[in-house]
Design a protein around this motif. Structure first.
Motif, PDB file in Angstrom:
ATOM      1  N   THR A   1     -10.883  11.270   9.483  1.00 28.03           N
ATOM      2  CA  THR A   1      -9.556  11.396   8.902  1.00 28.03           C
ATOM      3  C   THR A   1      -9.006   9.989   8.747  1.00 28.03           C
ATOM      4  OG1 THR A   1      -9.148  13.566   9.867  1.00 28.03           O
ATOM      5  CG2 THR A   1      -7.214  12.309   9.186  1.00 28.03           C
ATOM      6  N   VAL A   2      -8.662   9.629   7.510  1.00 28.75           N
ATOM      7  CA  VAL A   2      -8.200   8.277   7.210  1.00 28.75           C
ATOM      8  C   VAL A   2      -6.758   8.344   6.727  1.00 28.75           C
ATOM      9  CG1 VAL A   2      -8.532   6.276   5.712  1.00 28.75           C
ATOM     10  CG2 VAL A   2     -10.514   7.479   6.647  1.00 28.75           C
ATOM     11  N   ARG A   3      -5.913   7.502   7.333  1.00 29.77           N
ATOM     12  CA  ARG A   3      -4.522   7.361   6.904  1.00 29.77           C
ATOM     13  C   ARG A   3      -4.329   5.904   6.501  1.00 29.77           C
ATOM     14  NH1 ARG A   3      -4.403  10.436  11.549  1.00 29.77           N
ATOM     15  NH2 ARG A   3      -3.786  12.591  11.196  1.00 29.77           N
ATOM     16  N   ILE A   4      -3.914   5.684   5.265  1.00 32.99           N
ATOM     17  CA  ILE A   4      -3.670   4.340   4.763  1.00 32.99           C
ATOM     18  C   ILE A   4      -2.164   4.161   4.634  1.00 32.99           C
ATOM     19  CG2 ILE A   4      -4.010   2.746   2.842  1.00 32.99           C
ATOM     20  CD1 ILE A   4      -6.631   4.294   2.244  1.00 32.99           C
ATOM     21  N   TYR A   5      -1.623   3.179   5.324  1.00 32.92           N
ATOM     22  CA  TYR A   5      -0.194   2.891   5.292  1.00 32.92           C
ATOM     23  C   TYR A   5       0.033   1.564   4.568  1.00 32.92           C
ATOM     24  CZ  TYR A   5       0.106   6.433   8.971  1.00 32.92           C
ATOM     25  OH  TYR A   5       0.023   7.589   9.678  1.00 32.92           O
ATOM     26  N   ILE A   6       0.899   1.568   3.563  1.00 36.99           N
ATOM     27  CA  ILE A   6       1.248   0.350   2.845  1.00 36.99           C
ATOM     28  C   ILE A   6       2.767   0.215   2.931  1.00 36.99           C
ATOM     29  CG2 ILE A   6       1.178  -0.866   0.645  1.00 36.99           C
ATOM     30  CD1 ILE A   6      -1.341   0.908   0.037  1.00 36.99           C
ATOM     31  N   ASP A   7       3.212  -0.835   3.604  1.00 36.37           N
ATOM     32  CA  ASP A   7       4.630  -1.034   3.868  1.00 36.37           C
ATOM     33  C   ASP A   7       5.360  -1.502   2.612  1.00 36.37           C
ATOM     34  OD1 ASP A   7       7.003  -1.152   5.264  1.00 36.37           O
ATOM     35  OD2 ASP A   7       6.283  -2.550   6.785  1.00 36.37           O
ATOM     36  N   SER A   8       6.673  -1.571   2.696  1.00 40.21           N
ATOM     37  CA  SER A   8       7.494  -2.014   1.571  1.00 40.21           C
ATOM     38  C   SER A   8       7.361  -3.519   1.367  1.00 40.21           C
ATOM     39  CB  SER A   8       8.961  -1.655   1.807  1.00 40.21           C
ATOM     40  OG  SER A   8       9.468  -2.416   2.871  1.00 40.21           O
ATOM     41  N   PRO A   9       7.557  -4.009   0.130  1.00 46.97           N
ATOM     42  CA  PRO A   9       7.506  -5.455  -0.112  1.00 46.97           C
ATOM     43  C   PRO A   9       8.515  -6.226   0.738  1.00 46.97           C
ATOM     44  CG  PRO A   9       7.498  -4.269  -2.193  1.00 46.97           C
ATOM     45  CD  PRO A   9       7.755  -3.258  -1.106  1.00 46.97           C
ATOM     46  N   GLU A  10       9.670  -5.639   0.989  1.00 49.20           N
ATOM     47  CA  GLU A  10      10.698  -6.316   1.790  1.00 49.20           C
ATOM     48  C   GLU A  10      10.209  -6.621   3.205  1.00 49.20           C
ATOM     49  OE1 GLU A  10      13.018  -3.756  -1.171  1.00 49.20           O
ATOM     50  OE2 GLU A  10      11.189  -3.560  -0.012  1.00 49.20           O
ATOM     51  N   HIS A  11       9.420  -5.726   3.782  1.00 50.18           N
ATOM     52  CA  HIS A  11       8.923  -5.941   5.140  1.00 50.18           C
ATOM     53  C   HIS A  11       7.724  -6.875   5.189  1.00 50.18           C
ATOM     54  CE1 HIS A  11      10.960  -1.962   6.303  1.00 50.18           C
ATOM     55  NE2 HIS A  11      11.677  -2.964   6.736  1.00 50.18           N
TER      56      HIS A  11
ATOM     57  N   ASP B   1     -11.837  18.593   2.568  1.00 46.78           N
ATOM     58  CA  ASP B   1     -10.450  18.865   2.949  1.00 46.78           C
ATOM     59  C   ASP B   1      -9.564  17.683   2.542  1.00 46.78           C
ATOM     60  OD1 ASP B   1      -8.034  19.337   4.239  1.00 46.78           O
ATOM     61  OD2 ASP B   1      -8.953  19.838   6.165  1.00 46.78           O
ATOM     62  N   PRO B   2      -8.551  17.905   1.695  1.00 47.89           N
ATOM     63  CA  PRO B   2      -7.695  16.795   1.263  1.00 47.89           C
ATOM     64  C   PRO B   2      -6.831  16.197   2.365  1.00 47.89           C
ATOM     65  CG  PRO B   2      -6.838  18.861   0.433  1.00 47.89           C
ATOM     66  CD  PRO B   2      -8.153  19.165   1.077  1.00 47.89           C
ATOM     67  N   THR B   3      -6.701  16.861   3.516  1.00 48.20           N
ATOM     68  CA  THR B   3      -5.914  16.282   4.611  1.00 48.20           C
ATOM     69  C   THR B   3      -6.665  15.150   5.307  1.00 48.20           C
ATOM     70  OG1 THR B   3      -6.704  17.835   6.296  1.00 48.20           O
ATOM     71  CG2 THR B   3      -4.757  18.487   5.024  1.00 48.20           C
ATOM     72  N   THR B   4      -7.950  14.979   4.998  1.00 45.12           N
ATOM     73  CA  THR B   4      -8.739  13.932   5.648  1.00 45.12           C
ATOM     74  C   THR B   4      -8.504  12.558   5.030  1.00 45.12           C
ATOM     75  OG1 THR B   4     -10.650  14.416   4.256  1.00 45.12           O
ATOM     76  CG2 THR B   4     -10.532  15.529   6.396  1.00 45.12           C
ATOM     77  N   LEU B   5      -7.782  12.494   3.904  1.00 40.00           N
ATOM     78  CA  LEU B   5      -7.382  11.207   3.323  1.00 40.00           C
ATOM     79  C   LEU B   5      -5.907  11.286   2.971  1.00 40.00           C
ATOM     80  CD1 LEU B   5      -7.791   8.363   2.256  1.00 40.00           C
ATOM     81  CD2 LEU B   5      -8.628   9.356   0.124  1.00 40.00           C
ATOM     82  N   GLN B   6      -5.106  10.491   3.672  1.00 41.96           N
ATOM     83  CA  GLN B   6      -3.662  10.465   3.463  1.00 41.96           C
ATOM     84  C   GLN B   6      -3.242   9.039   3.137  1.00 41.96           C
ATOM     85  OE1 GLN B   6      -1.845  12.174   7.002  1.00 41.96           O
ATOM     86  NE2 GLN B   6      -3.543  13.603   7.187  1.00 41.96           N
ATOM     87  N   ILE B   7      -2.562   8.872   1.990  1.00 47.16           N
ATOM     88  CA  ILE B   7      -2.069   7.558   1.586  1.00 47.16           C
ATOM     89  C   ILE B   7      -0.549   7.582   1.649  1.00 47.16           C
ATOM     90  CG2 ILE B   7      -1.919   5.868  -0.281  1.00 47.16           C
ATOM     91  CD1 ILE B   7      -4.640   6.862  -1.247  1.00 47.16           C
ATOM     92  N   TYR B   8       0.018   6.646   2.415  1.00 50.03           N
ATOM     93  CA  TYR B   8       1.465   6.512   2.555  1.00 50.03           C
ATOM     94  C   TYR B   8       1.868   5.157   1.969  1.00 50.03           C
ATOM     95  CZ  TYR B   8       0.896  10.373   5.822  1.00 50.03           C
ATOM     96  OH  TYR B   8       0.585  11.578   6.381  1.00 50.03           O
ATOM     97  N   LEU B   9       2.529   5.178   0.840  1.00 45.12           N
ATOM     98  CA  LEU B   9       2.986   3.964   0.161  1.00 45.12           C
ATOM     99  C   LEU B   9       4.507   3.985   0.186  1.00 45.12           C
ATOM    100  CD1 LEU B   9       2.406   1.448  -1.624  1.00 45.12           C
ATOM    101  CD2 LEU B   9       2.327   2.994  -3.576  1.00 45.12           C
ATOM    102  N   VAL B  10       5.103   3.225   1.108  1.00 48.67           N
ATOM    103  CA  VAL B  10       6.553   3.261   1.276  1.00 48.67           C
ATOM    104  C   VAL B  10       7.252   2.892  -0.026  1.00 48.67           C
ATOM    105  CG1 VAL B  10       8.521   2.224   2.460  1.00 48.67           C
ATOM    106  CG2 VAL B  10       6.480   2.833   3.738  1.00 48.67           C
ATOM    107  N   GLY B  11       6.835   1.789  -0.645  1.00 49.87           N
ATOM    108  CA  GLY B  11       7.495   1.347  -1.869  1.00 49.87           C
ATOM    109  C   GLY B  11       8.828   0.706  -1.580  1.00 49.87           C
ATOM    110  N   SER B  12       9.646   0.616  -2.614  1.00 49.37           N
ATOM    111  CA  SER B  12      10.911  -0.085  -2.484  1.00 49.37           C
ATOM    112  C   SER B  12      11.910   0.422  -3.507  1.00 49.37           C
ATOM    113  CB  SER B  12      10.677  -1.585  -2.708  1.00 49.37           C
ATOM    114  OG  SER B  12      11.897  -2.265  -2.820  1.00 49.37           O
ATOM    115  N   PRO B  13      13.172   0.601  -3.108  1.00 51.55           N
ATOM    116  CA  PRO B  13      14.196   0.922  -4.103  1.00 51.55           C
ATOM    117  C   PRO B  13      14.607  -0.321  -4.905  1.00 51.55           C
ATOM    118  CG  PRO B  13      15.146   0.899  -1.908  1.00 51.55           C
ATOM    119  CD  PRO B  13      13.676   0.673  -1.745  1.00 51.55           C
TER     120      PRO B  13
END
Length: 153
Positions: free
Chosen positions: A16-26, A50-62
């Motif tokens: 199970t892989v979770r990729i976290y990409i923080d906001s440019p501000e941080h 199973d699609p739950t085994t790859l989760q990408i979290y891209l915070v982004g920025s307003p």
């Protein structure tokens, strides 16, 4: 992050892989930082069913544009869930995401599709479900009226 020229990111069987990409501000960055591009026959290959085994979290920025861009990927169907609340997720050229996509916007071109998979409803963030299926979708106006955030929908 960019994958180009036939580069592959593989998710191993039973991983199970979770990729976290923080906001440019941080990250001390500006526009363009915090974006992900898959181009020139590159892609993400999830070796699980199973699609739950790859989760990408891209915070982004307003404040700064951030994107997740699937352009010309070698893999036409990708099993994953994407959570990008302040980002744009571009889907091009017959790409299919099986799982779920939650983003600020999701432009789709040239036969791109999203197939919701019920298993992603078990993914929780802060104790609440991140993805929930809906019996309908709503397109908001390009200029929301004053008041509640979703009052233009």
């Amino acid at each position: 992050m960019a994958l180009q020229n036939s580069a592959q990111l593989k998710v191993a069987v039973n991983a199970t892989v979770r990729i976290y990409i923080d906001s440019p501000e941080h990250c001390g960055g500006t526009s363009g930082m915090g974006s992900v591009t898959l181009a020139n026959q590159s892609g993400i290959l999830n070796l699980n069913a199973d699609p739950t085994t790859l989760q990408i979290y891209l915070v982004g920025s307003p404040s700064f544009p951030t994107t997740l861009d699937f352009a010309n990927s070698f893999e036409s169907t990708m099993l994953m869930s994407i959570y990008a609340p302040y980002s744009t997720v571009f889907l091009h050229n017959s790409i299919t995401i099986t799982g779920a996509v939650a983003a600020s916007s999701v432009p789709m071109q040239n036969g791109a599709t999203i197939n919701y998979d019920q298993r992603v409803s078990n993914i929780k963030g802060g104790g609440i479900p991140v993805y929930r299926s809906s019996s309908r979708w709503v397109e908001c106006t390009s200029t929301p009226p004053a008041g509640a955030v979703d009052s233009g929908c």
